[in-house]
Design an enzyme around this catalytic site. Structure first.
Site, short mmCIF file in Angstrom:
data_model
loop_
_atom_site.label_atom_id
_atom_site.label_comp_id
_atom_site.label_asym_id
_atom_site.label_seq_id
_atom_site.Cartn_x
_atom_site.Cartn_y
_atom_site.Cartn_z
N PHE A 151 0.68 -1.20 0.01
CA PHE A 151 -0.20 -0.09 0.05
C PHE A 151 0.85 1.39 0.06
O PHE A 151 0.24 2.35 -0.40
CB PHE A 151 -0.90 0.03 1.15
CG PHE A 151 -0.34 0.49 2.61
CD1 PHE A 151 -0.02 1.54 2.84
CD2 PHE A 151 0.20 -0.66 3.34
CE1 PHE A 151 0.63 2.11 4.08
CE2 PHE A 151 0.87 -0.13 4.51
CZ PHE A 151 1.06 1.07 4.85
N LYS A 175 -1.09 -6.47 -9.51
CA LYS A 175 -2.46 -6.73 -8.55
C LYS A 175 -1.88 -5.61 -7.62
O LYS A 175 -0.99 -5.70 -6.62
CB LYS A 175 -2.22 -8.06 -7.87
CG LYS A 175 -3.78 -8.29 -6.98
CD LYS A 175 -3.96 -8.54 -5.80
CE LYS A 175 -3.11 -8.23 -4.68
NZ LYS A 175 -3.61 -6.86 -3.75
N GLU A 178 -5.04 -3.71 -2.05
CA GLU A 178 -6.61 -3.56 -2.01
C GLU A 178 -6.75 -2.13 -1.18
O GLU A 178 -8.04 -1.81 -1.14
CB GLU A 178 -7.29 -4.59 -1.50
CG GLU A 178 -6.93 -5.04 -0.07
CD GLU A 178 -5.72 -5.78 -0.07
OE1 GLU A 178 -4.88 -5.70 -0.74
OE2 GLU A 178 -5.59 -6.77 0.76
N SER A 228 5.11 -6.95 3.38
CA SER A 228 5.72 -7.53 4.63
C SER A 228 6.35 -8.67 4.58
O SER A 228 6.06 -9.50 3.63
CB SER A 228 4.60 -7.66 5.55
OG SER A 228 3.65 -8.58 5.06
N CYS A 283 9.64 1.40 3.59
CA CYS A 283 10.46 0.47 3.87
C CYS A 283 12.21 0.79 4.09
O CYS A 283 12.78 0.01 4.51
CB CYS A 283 10.46 -0.78 2.84
SG CYS A 283 11.18 -0.21 1.42
N GLU A 383 9.09 -4.57 13.11
CA GLU A 383 8.79 -3.41 12.34
C GLU A 383 7.78 -2.71 12.47
O GLU A 383 6.50 -3.36 12.70
CB GLU A 383 8.71 -4.03 10.94
CG GLU A 383 8.45 -2.73 9.65
CD GLU A 383 8.30 -3.30 8.48
OE1 GLU A 383 7.75 -4.34 8.09
OE2 GLU A 383 8.75 -2.65 7.32
P1 NAD Z 1 1.20 -6.62 2.98
O1 NAD Z 1 2.43 -7.67 3.06
O2 NAD Z 1 0.31 -6.91 3.99
O3 NAD Z 1 0.68 -6.60 1.65
C1 NAD Z 1 1.44 -6.74 0.19
C2 NAD Z 1 0.59 -7.46 -0.69
O4 NAD Z 1 0.27 -8.77 -0.44
C3 NAD Z 1 -0.72 -6.70 -0.88
O5 NAD Z 1 -0.91 -6.79 -2.28
C4 NAD Z 1 -1.62 -7.71 -0.31
O6 NAD Z 1 -2.86 -7.70 -1.12
C5 NAD Z 1 -1.06 -9.14 -0.45
N1 NAD Z 1 -1.20 -10.02 0.78
C6 NAD Z 1 -1.46 -9.38 2.12
N2 NAD Z 1 -1.63 -10.47 2.71
C7 NAD Z 1 -1.51 -11.80 2.31
C8 NAD Z 1 -1.66 -13.02 2.57
N3 NAD Z 1 -1.84 -13.43 3.69
N4 NAD Z 1 -1.68 -13.76 1.36
C9 NAD Z 1 -1.21 -13.35 0.06
N5 NAD Z 1 -1.24 -12.26 -0.29
C10 NAD Z 1 -1.40 -11.06 0.89
O7 NAD Z 1 2.17 -5.42 2.89
P2 NAD Z 1 1.60 -4.00 3.13
O8 NAD Z 1 1.21 -3.58 4.62
O9 NAD Z 1 0.61 -3.48 2.12
O10 NAD Z 1 2.92 -3.19 2.88
C11 NAD Z 1 3.76 -2.75 4.12
C12 NAD Z 1 5.03 -3.45 4.18
O11 NAD Z 1 5.56 -3.67 2.88
C13 NAD Z 1 6.03 -3.23 5.24
O12 NAD Z 1 6.33 -4.37 5.83
C14 NAD Z 1 7.07 -2.69 4.34
O13 NAD Z 1 8.45 -2.92 4.92
C15 NAD Z 1 7.05 -3.44 2.96
N6 NAD Z 1 7.60 -2.89 1.93
C16 NAD Z 1 8.78 -3.36 1.41
C17 NAD Z 1 9.59 -2.60 0.61
C18 NAD Z 1 11.00 -3.24 0.03
O14 NAD Z 1 11.29 -2.61 -1.06
N7 NAD Z 1 11.36 -4.32 0.74
C19 NAD Z 1 8.83 -1.76 -0.17
C20 NAD Z 1 7.67 -1.14 0.34
C21 NAD Z 1 7.18 -1.98 1.42
#
Ligand code: NAD
Length: 490
Positions: A151, A175, A178, A228, A283, A383
């Site tokens: 997000f 994708k 959401e 994450s 991140c 985190e």
């Molecule tokens: P998230 O992991 O909750 O969601 C990321 C994606 O995965 C979304 O599209 C979501 O729909 C999907 N998703 C969520 N739960 C899922 C599940 N159980 N099974 C399958 N798909 C699932 O992450 P977020 O809250 O949207 O973003 C924040 C996180 O992203 C933080 O931990 C941040 O550090 C990380 N991030 C990392 C980088 C990097 O370059 N390393 C960059 C940006 C964000």
């Protein structure tokens, strides 16, 4: 209320799923749209992949010079629509308008670098690898690729992958998160204006069901994920189990170290910008600040610059920090601050229970500093992903490096100093994939790979730059012999 459509085969189509989630402006709590979700979105993925596969079959054989032409138009369109895209990012994610514009600029830079594909795809040739035998390597497209985004950067993150994927001859299914699907809708309105085959670029909404459908689909050859760590780990193993190539970027807990010879004013401002930019939801946000040796001045300066940060709705002028993404996020972050206190940390600046005039319902937390958390406590390993600085003090730079290297994440580590020798030692020894020296957010530019390490990245080839070109192609090595009598003698 507007139910968002998918973009499949060059058309805006309804999801087959009847279920939806509200897309909410985190500053005003206004419901902006409804996004399709639920198990049936797996059928949307199925449909998108079928079209993407057809598009790939024709696209891969076009000369690369033709494949990069749409990228020039995409760059132009992104530039023309920056203001409108930035406003959408701010409305759905909460970050400030300046931050939103910054992320679009980073997206555009990736389009620029990917348009160098005719150079980047060139490969190796060795004449006479044995007598009369030549050997060479070519790079060919993979097929249908997929990108799953988080997000916190609704526009930029897909661009670490998308322009490279198509320049290399692949098609893609995107994708978006959401929580913030509107920006990618707007970007796909621009993509709709490109002269590309129907089905080359598709967008499907949804949550876990869409992701699982992507991970398991036999016609999807690669998955680029950012999110994450627990989900990155899951995506990496499930997609790999179905034979895919995967790059999965995860979470972070980024330390910055301040030596006594650092420029105090500049350093405190840069660190505050890093910790509180995007309300700490980056991140590459600095999250643990380690002052070495004499810390009185830097501690005061960090306190003052944190306290002075103006918090509010990102669309309003002068606002330096917006809300966090959801109500659940706000209460999770406030709960973690309380946990820090229980673990023995001292709250130097408390941003909990923030109310912003005119936006009383918004998910706001003001800058927060917790000092002297126990090194082996839980909070320093977690985190937070919010506007919270953990302030630690250590005796030497060696202690700080040793502490950093014990951490499970490895997204970023930064050092502030005026000593070249200390900088060199840190650069060499810190176990993180992105290192900053007198830099607060060591985000690789598009010409370099976004190099997370340890639990911040699962895979080997990263997003952006040459790594992306390698990720989105498979190598084919050709060894060839021609009978002697067929080669003319000079
Ligand atoms: P998230 O992991 O909750 O969601 C990321 C994606 O995965 C979304 O599209 C979501 O729909 C999907 N998703 C969520 N739960 C899922 C599940 N159980 N099974 C399958 N798909 C699932 O992450 P977020 O809250 O949207 O973003 C924040 C996180 O992203 C933080 O931990 C941040 O550090 C990380 N991030 C990392 C980088 C990097 O370059 N390393 C960059 C940006 C964000």
């Amino acid at each position: 209320m507007n139910i968002l459509k998918n973009y499949i085969n060059g058309e805006w189509v309804d999801s087959v799923s009847g279920e939806t989630l509200d897309v909410i402006n985190p500053a005003t709590m206004e419901v902006l749209a409804k996004v399709p979700t639920g198990d049936k979105t797996a059928s949307d993925v199925e449909r998108a992949v079928a079209c993407a596969h057809e598009a790939y079959l024709a696209w891969k054989d076009l000369p690369v010079l033709k494949r990069i032409q749409p990228l020039f138009k995409l760059k132009y369109l992104l530039e023309q629509h920056t203001d409108e895209l930035a406003a959408t990012i701010t409305m759905e994610s909460g970050k400030t308008l300046a931050e939103s514009k910054g992320e679009i600029q980073r997206a555009i830079e990736n389009v620029e670098v990917a348009s160098a594909a005719p150079m980047l795809l060139q490969s190796e040739f060795l004449e006479n690898v044995a007598t009369g035998i030549d050997e060479y390597m070519i790079r060919q497209a993979l097929g249908v690729t997929a990108c799953i985004a988080p997000f916190n950067f609704p526009a930029m993150i897909s661009f670490w992958f998308l322009p490279y994927a198509i320049a290399c001859g692949n098609s893609m299914v995107v994708k978006p998160s959401e929580k913030v699907p509107l920006t990618m809708m707007k970007i796909f309105e621009l993509i709709d204006q490109l002269d590309i085959p129907k089905g080359l670029l598709n967008m499907v909404h949804g949550g876990k069901a869409s992701v699982d459908a992507i991970l398991d689909h036999p016609d999807i050859k690669s998955v680029s994920f950012v999110g994450s760590t627990p989900v990155a780990r899951y995506v990496y193993s499930r997609a790999a189990a179905s034979g895919k190539r995967v790059q999965a970027q995860g979470g972070a807990k980024n330390p910055v170290v301040v030596l006594p010879d650092a420029d105090i004013e500049m350093t405190s401002q840069i660190i505050s910008d890093s910790v509180y930019g995007c309300a700490g939801q980056r991140c590459l946000a600095a999250s643990v600040v380690i002052t070495v040796d004499d810390n009185k001045k830097i501690r005061e300066a960090l306190y003052e610059s944190s306290k002075a940060r103006s918090v509010g709705y990102g669309l309003n002028q002068g606002v330096e920090m917006g809300p966090v993404i959801t109500r659940e996020s706000k209460s999770r972050i406030e709960g973690l601050i309380a946990q820090g206190e229980k673990e023995g940390g001292a709250v130097l600046l408390d941003g909990r229970s923030a109310t912003i005039k005119g936006y009383e319902q918004g998910n706001f937390i003001r800058p927060t500093i917790i000092e002297n958390l126990p090194l082996e406590g839980e909070l320093l390993k977690t985190e937070i992903f919010g506007p919270v600085m953990s302030l630690l003090h250590m005796k030497t730079v060696e202690d700080a490096i040793a502490y950093i290297n014990r951490g499970k994440f490895g997204n970023m580590a930064c050092l502030f100093t005026s000593s070249g020798a200390s900088a060199r030692k840190f650069r060499n020894q810190a176990m993180a994939g992105n290192v900053g020296i007198n830099i607060g957010v060591a985000a690789p530019m598009a010409q370099f790979p976004f190099s997370g390490w340890k639990d911040s990245f699962f895979g080997d080839l990263h997003g952006q730059s040459r790594h992306a070109i390698e990720f989105f192609t498979q190598t084919k090595v050709v060894i060839e012999r021609w009978p002697k009598e067929w080669t003319r003698k000079f």
